[in-house]
Motif scaffolding. Sequence first.
Motif, PDB file in Angstrom:
ATOM      1  N   VAL A 130       0.810  -1.221   0.000  1.00  0.00           N
ATOM      2  CA  VAL A 130       0.000   0.000   0.000  1.00  0.00           C
ATOM      3  C   VAL A 130       0.842   1.269   0.000  1.00  0.00           C
ATOM      4  O   VAL A 130       0.324   2.342  -0.233  1.00  0.00           O
ATOM      5  CB  VAL A 130      -0.996   0.038   1.190  1.00  0.00           C
ATOM      6  CG1 VAL A 130      -1.968  -1.119   1.120  1.00  0.00           C
ATOM      7  CG2 VAL A 130      -0.295   0.087   2.540  1.00  0.00           C
ATOM      8  N   ASP A 131       2.141   1.146   0.283  1.00  0.00           N
ATOM      9  CA  ASP A 131       2.920   2.378   0.397  1.00  0.00           C
ATOM     10  C   ASP A 131       4.278   2.296  -0.305  1.00  0.00           C
ATOM     11  O   ASP A 131       4.482   2.925  -1.356  1.00  0.00           O
ATOM     12  CB  ASP A 131       3.107   2.736   1.875  1.00  0.00           C
ATOM     13  CG  ASP A 131       3.733   4.098   2.070  1.00  0.00           C
ATOM     14  OD1 ASP A 131       3.759   4.888   1.114  1.00  0.00           O
ATOM     15  OD2 ASP A 131       4.202   4.390   3.185  1.00  0.00           O
ATOM     16  N   THR A 177      -1.615  -1.850   8.059  1.00  0.00           N
ATOM     17  CA  THR A 177      -2.917  -1.216   8.307  1.00  0.00           C
ATOM     18  C   THR A 177      -2.732   0.234   8.773  1.00  0.00           C
ATOM     19  O   THR A 177      -3.547   1.107   8.483  1.00  0.00           O
ATOM     20  CB  THR A 177      -3.709  -2.030   9.351  1.00  0.00           C
ATOM     21  OG1 THR A 177      -3.767  -3.384   8.914  1.00  0.00           O
ATOM     22  CG2 THR A 177      -5.126  -1.500   9.518  1.00  0.00           C
ATOM     23  N   GLU A 179      -0.669   2.355   7.663  1.00  0.00           N
ATOM     24  CA  GLU A 179      -0.559   3.229   6.480  1.00  0.00           C
ATOM     25  C   GLU A 179      -1.936   3.429   5.828  1.00  0.00           C
ATOM     26  O   GLU A 179      -2.233   4.513   5.310  1.00  0.00           O
ATOM     27  CB  GLU A 179       0.425   2.650   5.453  1.00  0.00           C
ATOM     28  CG  GLU A 179       1.881   2.571   5.920  1.00  0.00           C
ATOM     29  CD  GLU A 179       2.586   3.922   6.045  1.00  0.00           C
ATOM     30  OE1 GLU A 179       1.972   4.973   5.779  1.00  0.00           O
ATOM     31  OE2 GLU A 179       3.777   3.908   6.434  1.00  0.00           O
ATOM     32  N   ILE A 180      -2.777   2.398   5.880  1.00  0.00           N
ATOM     33  CA  ILE A 180      -4.124   2.553   5.297  1.00  0.00           C
ATOM     34  C   ILE A 180      -4.911   3.572   6.134  1.00  0.00           C
ATOM     35  O   ILE A 180      -5.626   4.425   5.584  1.00  0.00           O
ATOM     36  CB  ILE A 180      -4.854   1.188   5.225  1.00  0.00           C
ATOM     37  CG1 ILE A 180      -4.036   0.185   4.403  1.00  0.00           C
ATOM     38  CG2 ILE A 180      -6.243   1.359   4.628  1.00  0.00           C
ATOM     39  CD1 ILE A 180      -4.645  -1.212   4.296  1.00  0.00           C
ATOM     40  N   TYR A 183      -4.014   7.013   5.083  1.00  0.00           N
ATOM     41  CA  TYR A 183      -4.740   7.473   3.890  1.00  0.00           C
ATOM     42  C   TYR A 183      -6.155   7.874   4.269  1.00  0.00           C
ATOM     43  O   TYR A 183      -6.712   8.833   3.746  1.00  0.00           O
ATOM     44  CB  TYR A 183      -4.813   6.371   2.819  1.00  0.00           C
ATOM     45  CG  TYR A 183      -3.478   5.968   2.247  1.00  0.00           C
ATOM     46  CD1 TYR A 183      -2.615   6.910   1.716  1.00  0.00           C
ATOM     47  CD2 TYR A 183      -3.088   4.633   2.237  1.00  0.00           C
ATOM     48  CE1 TYR A 183      -1.376   6.525   1.195  1.00  0.00           C
ATOM     49  CE2 TYR A 183      -1.852   4.248   1.710  1.00  0.00           C
ATOM     50  CZ  TYR A 183      -1.010   5.195   1.189  1.00  0.00           C
ATOM     51  OH  TYR A 183       0.205   4.826   0.674  1.00  0.00           O
ATOM     52  N   LEU A 191     -12.572   5.304   4.021  1.00  0.00           N
ATOM     53  CA  LEU A 191     -11.596   4.231   4.210  1.00  0.00           C
ATOM     54  C   LEU A 191     -11.297   4.073   5.708  1.00  0.00           C
ATOM     55  O   LEU A 191     -11.243   2.961   6.234  1.00  0.00           O
ATOM     56  CB  LEU A 191     -10.324   4.587   3.427  1.00  0.00           C
ATOM     57  CG  LEU A 191      -9.201   3.568   3.352  1.00  0.00           C
ATOM     58  CD1 LEU A 191      -9.669   2.277   2.702  1.00  0.00           C
ATOM     59  CD2 LEU A 191      -8.030   4.140   2.546  1.00  0.00           C
ATOM     60  N   LEU A 206      -9.195  -2.816   0.039  1.00  0.00           N
ATOM     61  CA  LEU A 206      -8.446  -1.839   0.852  1.00  0.00           C
ATOM     62  C   LEU A 206      -7.106  -1.514   0.186  1.00  0.00           C
ATOM     63  O   LEU A 206      -6.682  -0.360   0.148  1.00  0.00           O
ATOM     64  CB  LEU A 206      -8.172  -2.388   2.253  1.00  0.00           C
ATOM     65  CG  LEU A 206      -9.370  -2.573   3.192  1.00  0.00           C
ATOM     66  CD1 LEU A 206      -8.901  -3.142   4.525  1.00  0.00           C
ATOM     67  CD2 LEU A 206     -10.118  -1.266   3.422  1.00  0.00           C
ATOM     68  N   ILE A 207      -6.484  -2.546  -0.343  1.00  0.00           N
ATOM     69  CA  ILE A 207      -5.176  -2.336  -0.993  1.00  0.00           C
ATOM     70  C   ILE A 207      -5.364  -1.497  -2.263  1.00  0.00           C
ATOM     71  O   ILE A 207      -4.631  -0.528  -2.499  1.00  0.00           O
ATOM     72  CB  ILE A 207      -4.515  -3.698  -1.321  1.00  0.00           C
ATOM     73  CG1 ILE A 207      -4.116  -4.399  -0.028  1.00  0.00           C
ATOM     74  CG2 ILE A 207      -3.310  -3.520  -2.244  1.00  0.00           C
ATOM     75  CD1 ILE A 207      -3.690  -5.842  -0.194  1.00  0.00           C
ATOM     76  N   ARG A 209      -7.752   0.616  -3.054  1.00  0.00           N
ATOM     77  CA  ARG A 209      -8.093   2.015  -2.743  1.00  0.00           C
ATOM     78  C   ARG A 209      -6.861   2.767  -2.197  1.00  0.00           C
ATOM     79  O   ARG A 209      -6.637   3.928  -2.540  1.00  0.00           O
ATOM     80  CB  ARG A 209      -9.255   2.050  -1.733  1.00  0.00           C
ATOM     81  CG  ARG A 209      -9.716   3.446  -1.366  1.00  0.00           C
ATOM     82  CD  ARG A 209     -10.316   4.210  -2.543  1.00  0.00           C
ATOM     83  NE  ARG A 209     -10.515   5.625  -2.239  1.00  0.00           N
ATOM     84  CZ  ARG A 209     -10.166   6.629  -3.040  1.00  0.00           C
ATOM     85  NH1 ARG A 209      -9.622   6.396  -4.223  1.00  0.00           N
ATOM     86  NH2 ARG A 209     -10.384   7.878  -2.683  1.00  0.00           N
ATOM     87  N   SER A 210      -6.086   2.103  -1.374  1.00  0.00           N
ATOM     88  CA  SER A 210      -4.894   2.764  -0.810  1.00  0.00           C
ATOM     89  C   SER A 210      -3.921   3.146  -1.921  1.00  0.00           C
ATOM     90  O   SER A 210      -3.374   4.254  -1.930  1.00  0.00           O
ATOM     91  CB  SER A 210      -4.178   1.834   0.180  1.00  0.00           C
ATOM     92  OG  SER A 210      -5.021   1.534   1.248  1.00  0.00           O
TER      93      SER A 210
END
Length: 350
Positions: A130-131, A177, A179-180, A183, A191, A206-207, A209-210
């Motif tokens: 995600v990051d 999570t 990091e999510i 966001y 989110l 979730l991934i 969208r992130s």
Amino acid sequence: MKSIQAATYLVHFQEKAYQELSKLVDTSNYSTIFILVDENTFEHCYPKFIQNLATNIRIQVIEIESGEINKNLETCIGVWNAITELGGDRKSLLITLGGGVITDLGGFVASCFKRGIDFVNIPTTLLSMVDASVGGKTGVDLGVLKNQIGLFANPEMVLIDTDYLTTVSEREIKSGTAEIIKYGVTYDVHLFNEIKENKNLNINDLIFRSIEIKNEVVLEDPKEKNIRKILNFGHTLGHAIESFHLDSEDKENLTHGEAIAIGMVCESYMSAKLLGFPSEKVKEVKEVGIYNKTKLLKEDFPAIIELLKHDKKNVNGQVNFVLLNDYENYKLDCKVSEELIVESMKFYNV
Ligand code: GLY
């Protein structure tokens, strides 16, 4: 799942990603494919990965030791030497298969080797999916100081296969999570609410969208002159806390996500005091509770504050925080007194 168009490359998902990677290696005339792994990803991820890579090009695996403590120039030198000894040239491709340490360090190694060879990121942890693997930041730590040496460089593509998440611990999932949540609070409160309410969470959604959010922010501000700074929410104090734990022999290291989750609690508190961020929202950020229960000891506050002086956003020795007026409403480059920083760490502890 559809692919996401990033600056100069695409983020591909699941089976399609392997097809795209095979296409890339088929059409790029690479001389050798180097695959950078650590002992964990070599054992748990490499077997699946290699089965899915259709190519006749020579493949060489380079393994480094896992852990943030190894994200340094010495490890890079080891990898550059290995590539050289194994006959690497300008037409080599480096594939990074691992978490944030592997993708950050691998991207840096590739970008500097003979002034730059192609690289592809294959993140295997939630945090790197995600990051770290998206957005073009590459680099390594300098001692315990996080990401001090590095450059912006984009991969040829990013391959996301969420099956790799079955190979990581619950603690690593929590780390990503954080990091999510970042966001969520800075950019998309829906989110954040989904995580907070913890109802029918679909990790693939979730991934996706992130990455969409990160990509939107990075496309607008690739070199972090402005809005990209919101991706540092929780990271200013969080990095100092992470470095402090890395540096203390008698303390257990925190994962990156655990440290920035603490940072987000503290920086939400600062936001309430300086910008009127609603106190019930500070409580919400705290109650999501994905940090581990590590307490910050009063006698450690000065050392943590000292480490803040090395944050990459500092200008003229002045520490700059990203704070929130509200969810999805931020203020960049905020100055915070030492007293308030200490108060925020006390608030986190109770
Ligand atoms: N991890 C923060 C950024 O990529 O800007």
